[in-house]
Design a protein around this motif. Structure first.
Motif, PDB file in Angstrom:
ATOM      1  N   PRO A 103      -4.169  26.193  33.477  1.00  0.00           N
ATOM      2  CA  PRO A 103      -3.818  26.119  34.890  1.00  0.00           C
ATOM      3  C   PRO A 103      -2.994  27.294  35.378  1.00  0.00           C
ATOM      4  O   PRO A 103      -2.257  27.923  34.619  1.00  0.00           O
ATOM      5  CB  PRO A 103      -3.030  24.807  34.986  1.00  0.00           C
ATOM      6  CG  PRO A 103      -2.506  24.587  33.608  1.00  0.00           C
ATOM      7  CD  PRO A 103      -3.541  25.140  32.678  1.00  0.00           C
ATOM      8  N   THR A 104      -3.121  27.575  36.657  1.00  0.00           N
ATOM      9  CA  THR A 104      -2.287  28.586  37.307  1.00  0.00           C
ATOM     10  C   THR A 104      -0.825  28.158  37.236  1.00  0.00           C
ATOM     11  O   THR A 104      -0.480  27.064  37.674  1.00  0.00           O
ATOM     12  CB  THR A 104      -2.709  28.750  38.780  1.00  0.00           C
ATOM     13  OG1 THR A 104      -4.074  29.201  38.832  1.00  0.00           O
ATOM     14  CG2 THR A 104      -1.812  29.754  39.495  1.00  0.00           C
ATOM     15  N   PRO A 105       0.056  28.996  36.672  1.00  0.00           N
ATOM     16  CA  PRO A 105       1.469  28.612  36.584  1.00  0.00           C
ATOM     17  C   PRO A 105       2.091  28.434  37.963  1.00  0.00           C
ATOM     18  O   PRO A 105       1.711  29.101  38.936  1.00  0.00           O
ATOM     19  CB  PRO A 105       2.114  29.793  35.840  1.00  0.00           C
ATOM     20  CG  PRO A 105       0.984  30.481  35.144  1.00  0.00           C
ATOM     21  CD  PRO A 105      -0.217  30.291  36.025  1.00  0.00           C
ATOM     22  N   ALA A 106       3.040  27.536  38.037  1.00  0.00           N
ATOM     23  CA  ALA A 106       3.736  27.304  39.302  1.00  0.00           C
ATOM     24  C   ALA A 106       4.433  28.587  39.749  1.00  0.00           C
ATOM     25  O   ALA A 106       5.102  29.247  38.959  1.00  0.00           O
ATOM     26  CB  ALA A 106       4.757  26.183  39.123  1.00  0.00           C
ATOM     27  N   GLY A 107       4.227  28.933  40.995  1.00  0.00           N
ATOM     28  CA  GLY A 107       4.871  30.115  41.553  1.00  0.00           C
ATOM     29  C   GLY A 107       4.182  31.420  41.251  1.00  0.00           C
ATOM     30  O   GLY A 107       4.650  32.484  41.692  1.00  0.00           O
ATOM     31  N   GLN A 183     -13.284  34.542  52.753  1.00  0.00           N
ATOM     32  CA  GLN A 183     -12.410  35.677  53.037  1.00  0.00           C
ATOM     33  C   GLN A 183     -11.548  36.038  51.829  1.00  0.00           C
ATOM     34  O   GLN A 183     -10.976  37.121  51.775  1.00  0.00           O
ATOM     35  CB  GLN A 183     -11.503  35.365  54.236  1.00  0.00           C
ATOM     36  CG  GLN A 183     -12.203  35.455  55.585  1.00  0.00           C
ATOM     37  CD  GLN A 183     -13.190  34.307  55.795  1.00  0.00           C
ATOM     38  OE1 GLN A 183     -12.811  33.139  55.777  1.00  0.00           O
ATOM     39  NE2 GLN A 183     -14.461  34.643  55.973  1.00  0.00           N
ATOM     40  N   MET A 184     -11.459  35.129  50.875  1.00  0.00           N
ATOM     41  CA  MET A 184     -10.763  35.411  49.623  1.00  0.00           C
ATOM     42  C   MET A 184     -11.394  34.593  48.506  1.00  0.00           C
ATOM     43  O   MET A 184     -11.718  33.422  48.699  1.00  0.00           O
ATOM     44  CB  MET A 184      -9.264  35.074  49.719  1.00  0.00           C
ATOM     45  CG  MET A 184      -8.486  35.253  48.405  1.00  0.00           C
ATOM     46  SD  MET A 184      -6.715  34.847  48.547  1.00  0.00           S
ATOM     47  CE  MET A 184      -6.138  36.285  49.478  1.00  0.00           C
ATOM     48  N   VAL A 185     -11.559  35.228  47.352  1.00  0.00           N
ATOM     49  CA  VAL A 185     -11.994  34.539  46.140  1.00  0.00           C
ATOM     50  C   VAL A 185     -10.902  34.728  45.097  1.00  0.00           C
ATOM     51  O   VAL A 185     -10.491  35.858  44.798  1.00  0.00           O
ATOM     52  CB  VAL A 185     -13.335  35.092  45.609  1.00  0.00           C
ATOM     53  CG1 VAL A 185     -13.675  34.467  44.258  1.00  0.00           C
ATOM     54  CG2 VAL A 185     -14.444  34.834  46.616  1.00  0.00           C
ATOM     55  N   TYR A 186     -10.437  33.609  44.553  1.00  0.00           N
ATOM     56  CA  TYR A 186      -9.379  33.628  43.541  1.00  0.00           C
ATOM     57  C   TYR A 186      -9.956  33.237  42.191  1.00  0.00           C
ATOM     58  O   TYR A 186     -10.686  32.243  42.073  1.00  0.00           O
ATOM     59  CB  TYR A 186      -8.259  32.659  43.927  1.00  0.00           C
ATOM     60  CG  TYR A 186      -7.260  32.414  42.824  1.00  0.00           C
ATOM     61  CD1 TYR A 186      -6.367  33.413  42.446  1.00  0.00           C
ATOM     62  CD2 TYR A 186      -7.220  31.191  42.155  1.00  0.00           C
ATOM     63  CE1 TYR A 186      -5.456  33.195  41.415  1.00  0.00           C
ATOM     64  CE2 TYR A 186      -6.306  30.966  41.130  1.00  0.00           C
ATOM     65  CZ  TYR A 186      -5.429  31.975  40.768  1.00  0.00           C
ATOM     66  OH  TYR A 186      -4.535  31.759  39.748  1.00  0.00           O
ATOM     67  N   LEU A 187      -9.607  34.010  41.150  1.00  0.00           N
ATOM     68  CA  LEU A 187     -10.114  33.768  39.803  1.00  0.00           C
ATOM     69  C   LEU A 187      -8.973  33.770  38.798  1.00  0.00           C
ATOM     70  O   LEU A 187      -8.038  34.559  38.905  1.00  0.00           O
ATOM     71  CB  LEU A 187     -11.119  34.854  39.389  1.00  0.00           C
ATOM     72  CG  LEU A 187     -12.360  35.062  40.262  1.00  0.00           C
ATOM     73  CD1 LEU A 187     -13.138  36.278  39.779  1.00  0.00           C
ATOM     74  CD2 LEU A 187     -13.242  33.820  40.260  1.00  0.00           C
ATOM     75  N   PHE A 188      -9.066  32.884  37.819  1.00  0.00           N
ATOM     76  CA  PHE A 188      -8.230  32.947  36.619  1.00  0.00           C
ATOM     77  C   PHE A 188      -9.195  32.757  35.471  1.00  0.00           C
ATOM     78  O   PHE A 188      -9.395  31.654  34.972  1.00  0.00           O
ATOM     79  CB  PHE A 188      -7.152  31.872  36.646  1.00  0.00           C
ATOM     80  CG  PHE A 188      -6.148  31.989  35.516  1.00  0.00           C
ATOM     81  CD1 PHE A 188      -6.105  33.100  34.699  1.00  0.00           C
ATOM     82  CD2 PHE A 188      -5.239  30.968  35.286  1.00  0.00           C
ATOM     83  CE1 PHE A 188      -5.194  33.214  33.662  1.00  0.00           C
ATOM     84  CE2 PHE A 188      -4.309  31.055  34.253  1.00  0.00           C
ATOM     85  CZ  PHE A 188      -4.286  32.177  33.447  1.00  0.00           C
ATOM     86  N   GLN A 189      -9.835  33.860  35.063  1.00  0.00           N
ATOM     87  CA  GLN A 189     -10.915  33.816  34.092  1.00  0.00           C
ATOM     88  C   GLN A 189     -10.501  34.471  32.781  1.00  0.00           C
ATOM     89  O   GLN A 189      -9.375  34.312  32.342  1.00  0.00           O
ATOM     90  CB  GLN A 189     -12.157  34.480  34.692  1.00  0.00           C
ATOM     91  CG  GLN A 189     -12.859  33.640  35.748  1.00  0.00           C
ATOM     92  CD  GLN A 189     -13.502  32.402  35.162  1.00  0.00           C
ATOM     93  OE1 GLN A 189     -14.249  32.468  34.192  1.00  0.00           O
ATOM     94  NE2 GLN A 189     -13.217  31.254  35.756  1.00  0.00           N
ATOM     95  N   ARG A 190     -11.401  35.219  32.198  1.00  0.00           N
ATOM     96  CA  ARG A 190     -11.153  35.916  30.935  1.00  0.00           C
ATOM     97  C   ARG A 190     -11.431  37.390  31.132  1.00  0.00           C
ATOM     98  O   ARG A 190     -12.183  37.780  32.030  1.00  0.00           O
ATOM     99  CB  ARG A 190     -12.052  35.364  29.832  1.00  0.00           C
ATOM    100  CG  ARG A 190     -11.811  33.945  29.466  1.00  0.00           C
ATOM    101  CD  ARG A 190     -12.784  33.443  28.437  1.00  0.00           C
ATOM    102  NE  ARG A 190     -12.802  34.276  27.228  1.00  0.00           N
ATOM    103  CZ  ARG A 190     -13.351  33.894  26.089  1.00  0.00           C
ATOM    104  NH1 ARG A 190     -13.928  32.722  25.991  1.00  0.00           N
ATOM    105  NH2 ARG A 190     -13.333  34.674  25.030  1.00  0.00           N
TER     106      ARG A 190
END
Length: 244
Positions: A103-107, A183-190
């Motif tokens: 998961p995306t860390p808080a903050g 308008q925005m694409v957010y990724l937390f991939q590899r």
């Protein structure tokens, strides 16, 4: 929390938890099959934070394998196929080459709005939204945006919809999704998938939009900005059509 412990402690704790759930379920008069399914579900969920596919498999399959070796005669033969089916339902096999559930860390996205502005009502996509941590972080930064999440796992997509009722979440493939509508694409991939993200952004995203990647830089795209809010989790911001 389990993912932060030294290996193989996460596996041992997960297996112990599965056995505790199984024995408790039997004491509560659940059938052996129902108790096994409940314990296997706990194992399948506990495996998700593991970073390597083989660790996820060991955590998820440890309990049913140990139950089989215990020599229990209470379950039908076909029941031993259910743990693998449950694991594949939570985390489909073809997605194991993409990012694990981390998961995306808080903050982590704090300060993003200062370098990537969005108009009210802008559409934002979280590609691979998991349980919704990224969507929640995006909502904090862009409270007036229209948030969308795509997730390949049907169970994770369902859980994300329950956690983020204000977002539109569906089961699907982020690589098959058309990015031109956002308008925005957010990724937390590899790191291995960043070149693919760069090619897709160039091909589909419109000038004036934003590609945001947590932790990993996108090759062959000059970064518009880098936001360092959480240690070892830089936020890379790419302005499509502005800096290229």
């Amino acid at each position: 929390m389990l993912a932060r412990l030294p290996w193989p402690l996460p596996a041992a704790l997960a297996w112990a938890l599965c056995w505790a759930v199984y024995l408790l379920a039997l004491r509560l008069a659940l059938s052996p099959l129902s108790a096994m399914l409940l314990a296997c579900a706990v194992g399948a969920l506990a495996c998700l934070p593991a970073r390597r596919w083989w660790r996820r498999a060991l955590i998820a399959l440890g309990f049913p394998l140990s139950l089989a070796l215990s020599g229990t005669q209470l379950l039908p033969t076909w029941a031993w196929l259910l743990p693998m089916a449950m694991l594949l339902l939570v985390y489909p096999l073809h997605t194991w080459r993409d990012a694990p559930l981390f998961p995306t860390p808080a903050g982590a996205l704090g300060g993003l709005a200062a370098v990537a502005s969005l108009a009210p009502g802008a559409a934002v996509l979280d590609g691979g939204c998991g349980l919704g941590a990224g969507l929640r972080a995006l909502r904090t930064v862009y409270p007036r945006a229209r948030l969308h999440g795509v997730e390949c796992s049907p169970l994770l997509a369902l859980a994300c919809r329950l956690r983020c009722p204000w977002a539109r979440v569906w089961r699907g493939d982020l690589w098959a999704e058309d990015w031109r509508d956002y308008q925005m694409v957010y990724l937390f991939q590899r790191p291995e998938t960043m070149a693919r993200a760069a090619a897709k952004a160039r091909a589909e995203m419109l000038p004036g939009t934003w590609l945001v990647s947590l932790a990993f830089a996108v090759p062959d795209l000059p970064a518009h900005a880098r936001v360092d809010t959480v240690a070892q989790r830089p936020v890379w911001v790419y302005a499509i059509g502005r800096d290229v």
